[in-house]
Scaffold this motif. Structure first.
Motif, mmCIF file in Angstrom:
data_model
loop_
_atom_site.group_PDB
_atom_site.id
_atom_site.type_symbol
_atom_site.label_atom_id
_atom_site.label_comp_id
_atom_site.label_asym_id
_atom_site.label_seq_id
_atom_site.Cartn_x
_atom_site.Cartn_y
_atom_site.Cartn_z
ATOM 1 N N GLY A 1 0.079 8.729 -0.848
ATOM 2 C CA GLY A 1 0.753 7.773 0.028
ATOM 3 C C GLY A 1 0.374 7.973 1.476
ATOM 4 O O GLY A 1 0.096 7.004 2.200
ATOM 5 N N ASN A 2 0.334 9.236 1.911
ATOM 6 C CA ASN A 2 -0.039 9.545 3.306
ATOM 7 C C ASN A 2 -1.457 9.077 3.595
ATOM 8 O O ASN A 2 -1.724 8.448 4.628
ATOM 9 N N TYR A 3 -2.367 9.380 2.672
ATOM 10 C CA TYR A 3 -3.775 9.029 2.880
ATOM 11 C C TYR A 3 -3.977 7.513 2.818
ATOM 12 O O TYR A 3 -4.705 6.935 3.632
ATOM 13 N N ALA A 4 -3.315 6.864 1.867
ATOM 14 C CA ALA A 4 -3.443 5.414 1.713
ATOM 15 C C ALA A 4 -2.973 4.680 2.961
ATOM 16 O O ALA A 4 -3.589 3.694 3.381
ATOM 17 N N THR A 5 -1.899 5.168 3.563
ATOM 18 C CA THR A 5 -1.353 4.534 4.769
ATOM 19 C C THR A 5 -2.338 4.604 5.927
ATOM 20 O O THR A 5 -2.556 3.619 6.646
ATOM 21 N N ILE A 6 -2.977 5.775 6.099
ATOM 22 C CA ILE A 6 -3.948 5.935 7.190
ATOM 23 C C ILE A 6 -5.177 5.050 6.949
ATOM 24 O O ILE A 6 -5.688 4.395 7.862
ATOM 25 N N VAL A 7 -5.637 5.018 5.694
ATOM 26 C CA VAL A 7 -6.782 4.161 5.349
ATOM 27 C C VAL A 7 -6.452 2.701 5.625
ATOM 28 O O VAL A 7 -7.258 1.951 6.184
ATOM 29 N N LYS A 8 -5.248 2.313 5.267
ATOM 30 C CA LYS A 8 -4.812 0.923 5.455
ATOM 31 C C LYS A 8 -4.782 0.545 6.933
ATOM 32 O O LYS A 8 -5.232 -0.544 7.321
ATOM 33 N N LEU A 9 -4.260 1.438 7.768
ATOM 34 C CA LEU A 9 -4.212 1.164 9.210
ATOM 35 C C LEU A 9 -5.615 1.107 9.799
ATOM 36 O O LEU A 9 -5.894 0.312 10.704
ATOM 37 N N THR A 10 -6.515 1.957 9.288
ATOM 38 C CA THR A 10 -7.915 1.925 9.726
ATOM 39 C C THR A 10 -8.554 0.593 9.346
ATOM 40 O O THR A 10 -9.267 -0.027 10.137
ATOM 41 N N ARG A 11 -8.274 0.159 8.121
ATOM 42 C CA ARG A 11 -8.801 -1.112 7.623
ATOM 43 C C ARG A 11 -8.324 -2.285 8.470
ATOM 44 O O ARG A 11 -9.045 -3.273 8.654
ATOM 45 N N VAL B 1 0.845 -1.197 0.000
ATOM 46 C CA VAL B 1 0.000 0.000 0.000
ATOM 47 C C VAL B 1 0.883 1.251 0.000
ATOM 48 O O VAL B 1 0.667 2.188 -0.774
ATOM 49 N N VAL B 2 1.879 1.252 0.872
ATOM 50 C CA VAL B 2 2.812 2.391 0.972
ATOM 51 C C VAL B 2 3.558 2.588 -0.346
ATOM 52 O O VAL B 2 3.664 3.707 -0.855
ATOM 53 N N ALA B 3 4.065 1.495 -0.911
ATOM 54 C CA ALA B 3 4.833 1.572 -2.161
ATOM 55 C C ALA B 3 3.983 2.121 -3.302
ATOM 56 O O ALA B 3 4.413 3.018 -4.035
ATOM 57 N N ALA B 4 2.765 1.601 -3.452
ATOM 58 C CA ALA B 4 1.883 2.062 -4.531
ATOM 59 C C ALA B 4 1.427 3.500 -4.291
ATOM 60 O O ALA B 4 1.397 4.321 -5.215
ATOM 61 N N GLY B 5 1.072 3.804 -3.039
ATOM 62 C CA GLY B 5 0.577 5.144 -2.700
ATOM 63 C C GLY B 5 1.593 6.235 -2.981
ATOM 64 O O GLY B 5 1.297 7.242 -3.637
ATOM 65 N N TYR B 6 2.812 6.031 -2.504
ATOM 66 C CA TYR B 6 3.846 7.051 -2.692
ATOM 67 C C TYR B 6 4.385 7.074 -4.123
ATOM 68 O O TYR B 6 4.978 8.072 -4.541
#
Length: 326
Positions: free
Chosen positions: A202-212, A190-195
């Protein structure tokens, strides 16, 4: 844990340590996958029987302890901030992943536990979800190995194709971050694709992923209830035995991290310890996996993983479009 366990645990360390460093060098693949691969390779050679108790302990109990430690990386304030936007997307992708896993798994006549684990890995957070659900449903090490290998394959593919598709669809940073965070399985991917898309995505994807990742809690509890119902039918019901206590402690760890009682350095160290413990447990699971069987039966889990992955990716974009996020 007693002295009988020590030899087996130390034996697992022989594979977990190089897997950890390889995972740092190749984060797209990740330490857990290297742990399983090294363990499977070592399983082809004979080892002392005195190691077996410790290897089983590592693959079962230390796996549960690792999930608890990962709770120290969860910040519930971040979850609440993103939750209002991502909740609908997460609910629909969760239902889709398990629905597709159930139907396609039945068509493929795939083992029930492997089907559940691939569904969980796709729906929630890859290897961590598989690690959490496996002890609740009593999955065999081989089922875990099938599932982790399948999830890894599509994680790698996603890193390369998601940014390209995102640009083709002209997704906003928030839209792509939501898509990557809900449709790519493992955090590192997620981090690799987001950034790769943008820093904001990347910042938003990481937070969404942790929420998930918090979806681990209700999903594990649901499977614990289903297991309890099955035990009632067979007359072997035992609530204390079937309840996933480690998930309760995962929530406690999340609350402690959110409260700020412990310093960032301590919670970060505990979280990193959890990540290494997963690698350690996956090495043990690899050591208990039959390579021949893995090769013979590998196509069906991959087919199931592909169907779940495509379905979740499409549903994530569709729900975002319907609710006006993209």
């Amino acid at each position: 844990m007693n002295q009988q366990h020590i030899k087996g645990i130390l034996f697992c360390f022989l594979f977990a340590i190089p897997a950890y460093f390889l995972g740092n060098q190749f984060p797209i693949i990740g330490g857990p996958v290297f742990g399983i691969l090294l363990g499977i390779a070592a399983a082809t050679f004979k080892r002392p029987s005195s190691f077996e108790t410790g290897i089983k302990f590592t693959g079962k109990k230390i796996l549960q302890y690792s999930i608890i430690l990962l709770g120290f990386e969860m910040n519930l304030f971040h979850v609440m901030a993103v939750g209002s936007q991502s909740l609908y997307v997460m609910i629909f992708t969760l239902i889709t992943a398990f629905g597709v896993a159930y139907s396609v798994g039945k068509l493929l006549k795939l083992d029930k536990d492997t089907t559940i684990l691939i569904g969980a890995g796709t729906a929630i957070c890859g290897g961590s979800a598989i690690a959490a659900v496996a002890p609740v449903i009593g999955a065999k090490d081989q089922d875990v190995a099938f599932s982790i290998s399948t999830i890894f394959l599509f994680n790698v593919i996603a890193v390369f194709i998601f940014p390209a598709i995102g640009h083709f669809l002209n997704l906003s940073n928030t839209g792509f971050g939501m898509w990557a965070g809900t449709a790519i399985n493992d955090t590192s991917s997620v981090v690799a694709a987001g950034y790769s898309y943008s820093t904001a995505a990347g910042n938003y994807a990481t937070i969404v992923k942790l929420t998930r990742a918090l979806m681990i809690v209700p999903v594990c509890l649901l499977f614990a209830v289903l297991a309890a119902q099955n035990q009632k039918k067979t007359g072997t019901f035992n609530l204390a035995k079937i309840f996933p206590w480690f998930i309760l402690w995962f929530v406690v760890a999340s609350i402690i991290n959110t409260s700020g009682i412990l310093s960032t350095e301590i919670t970060s160290a505990l979280g990193n310890m959890g990540k290494f413990s997963i690698i350690l447990a996956m090495s043990a699971i690899g050591l208990n996996t039959n390579l021949k069987s893995l090769i013979q039966n590998g196509l069906k889990p991959i087919t199931l993983g592909l169907c779940c992955w495509i379905a979740v990716a499409v549903v994530s974009l569709t729900v975002q479009r319907i609710i006006g996020l993209i």
